[in-house]
Design a protein around this motif. Structure first.
Motif, PDB file in Angstrom:
ATOM      1  N   HIS A 149      44.281  24.748  75.310  1.00 18.20           N
ATOM      2  CA  HIS A 149      45.180  25.085  76.410  1.00 18.20           C
ATOM      3  C   HIS A 149      46.375  25.887  75.908  1.00 18.20           C
ATOM      4  O   HIS A 149      47.063  26.524  76.696  1.00 18.20           O
ATOM      5  CB  HIS A 149      45.648  23.851  77.191  1.00 18.20           C
ATOM      6  CG  HIS A 149      46.171  22.748  76.347  1.00 18.20           C
ATOM      7  ND1 HIS A 149      47.419  22.761  75.810  1.00 18.20           N
ATOM      8  CD2 HIS A 149      45.592  21.602  75.933  1.00 18.20           C
ATOM      9  CE1 HIS A 149      47.610  21.652  75.110  1.00 18.20           C
ATOM     10  NE2 HIS A 149      46.512  20.937  75.166  1.00 18.20           N
ATOM     11  N   SER A 150      46.599  25.873  74.644  1.00 17.80           N
ATOM     12  CA  SER A 150      47.595  26.724  73.999  1.00 17.80           C
ATOM     13  C   SER A 150      47.300  26.660  72.511  1.00 17.80           C
ATOM     14  O   SER A 150      46.496  25.852  72.070  1.00 17.80           O
ATOM     15  CB  SER A 150      49.028  26.249  74.295  1.00 17.80           C
ATOM     16  OG  SER A 150      49.242  24.954  73.768  1.00 17.80           O
ATOM     17  N   GLU A 151      47.906  27.530  71.774  1.00 14.88           N
ATOM     18  CA  GLU A 151      47.665  27.586  70.344  1.00 14.88           C
ATOM     19  C   GLU A 151      48.715  28.482  69.739  1.00 14.88           C
ATOM     20  O   GLU A 151      49.137  29.451  70.370  1.00 14.88           O
ATOM     21  CB  GLU A 151      46.287  28.224  70.086  1.00 14.88           C
ATOM     22  CG  GLU A 151      45.359  27.411  69.240  1.00 14.88           C
ATOM     23  CD  GLU A 151      44.088  28.171  68.962  1.00 14.88           C
ATOM     24  OE1 GLU A 151      43.955  28.666  67.830  1.00 14.88           O
ATOM     25  OE2 GLU A 151      43.247  28.267  69.859  1.00 14.88           O
ATOM     26  N   PRO A 152      49.120  28.191  68.507  1.00 15.52           N
ATOM     27  CA  PRO A 152      50.034  29.135  67.859  1.00 15.52           C
ATOM     28  C   PRO A 152      49.387  30.522  67.812  1.00 15.52           C
ATOM     29  O   PRO A 152      48.216  30.658  67.503  1.00 15.52           O
ATOM     30  CB  PRO A 152      50.198  28.554  66.446  1.00 15.52           C
ATOM     31  CG  PRO A 152      49.858  27.098  66.590  1.00 15.52           C
ATOM     32  CD  PRO A 152      48.823  27.039  67.679  1.00 15.52           C
ATOM     33  N   GLY A 153      50.146  31.518  68.175  1.00 17.20           N
ATOM     34  CA  GLY A 153      49.627  32.880  68.144  1.00 17.20           C
ATOM     35  C   GLY A 153      49.095  33.365  69.483  1.00 17.20           C
ATOM     36  O   GLY A 153      48.938  34.556  69.684  1.00 17.20           O
ATOM     37  N   LEU A 154      48.782  32.448  70.389  1.00 20.57           N
ATOM     38  CA  LEU A 154      48.345  32.863  71.724  1.00 20.57           C
ATOM     39  C   LEU A 154      49.582  33.072  72.593  1.00 20.57           C
ATOM     40  O   LEU A 154      50.485  32.248  72.610  1.00 20.57           O
ATOM     41  CB  LEU A 154      47.459  31.800  72.376  1.00 20.57           C
ATOM     42  CG  LEU A 154      46.038  31.672  71.868  1.00 20.57           C
ATOM     43  CD1 LEU A 154      45.307  30.584  72.656  1.00 20.57           C
ATOM     44  CD2 LEU A 154      45.284  32.985  72.001  1.00 20.57           C
TER      45      LEU A 154
END
Length: 151
Positions: A71-76
């Motif tokens: 649902h989210s991620e570092p870099g997105l």
């Protein structure tokens, strides 16, 4: 011998053209592709059919080698509305993909379901609505000692 275990050919997306002679299993990645429930179910049915066809052509069992429902991620660089949508959909992605897995009636039958991110930020399952969904499906799966035998 140095190695006497089973080998999994872990590939990316599903398609029927994979040939994995010499392996015991064919595993692939499923992703939500930002879809709603109806479109996601349609996609999963297609993907399971394609990967089963590839497994059949190579005479191996297939599995979900990675269920990746972030649902989210570092870099997105996702806006908050997308993050909220995906966070709210994660349990549905698991429920649909596991339901279709358990009820798959093609050949060969599926032989494993791996999900990642139990603790990982942006994909975590622990203490989320997805955790009881996964637990419920895994508790109800019927297995036997030879369920995933490549023979």
């Amino acid at each position: 011998p140095l190695f006497s275990g089973r080998l999994i050919a872990k590939v990316g997306g599903a398609h029927s053209g994979y040939r994995v002679d010499g392996y015991d299993y064919l595993g692939f990645t499923i992703d939500h592709n930002y879809l709603d429930q109806t479109d996601f179910r349609r996609l999963i049915k297609i993907q399971y059919g394609q990967i089963a066809e590839a497994g059949n052509a190579s005479n191996v069992s297939w599995m979900v080698g990675e269920a990746y429902f972030h649902h989210s991620e570092p870099g997105l660089d996702l806006d908050q509305a997308t993050v909220d949508f995906l966070r709210g959909m994660q349990e549905h992605y698991f429920n649909i993909s596991l339901d279709e897995y358990v009820n798959f009636n093609g050949s060969p039958s599926p032989c494993g379901y791996v999900f990642i991110g139990y603790f990982m930020d942006g994909i975590e399952v622990k203490d989320s609505p997805s955790e009881p969904v996964i637990k419920g499906h895994f508790e109800n799966m019927v297995t036997s000692a030879d369920a995933c035998s490549p023979d």
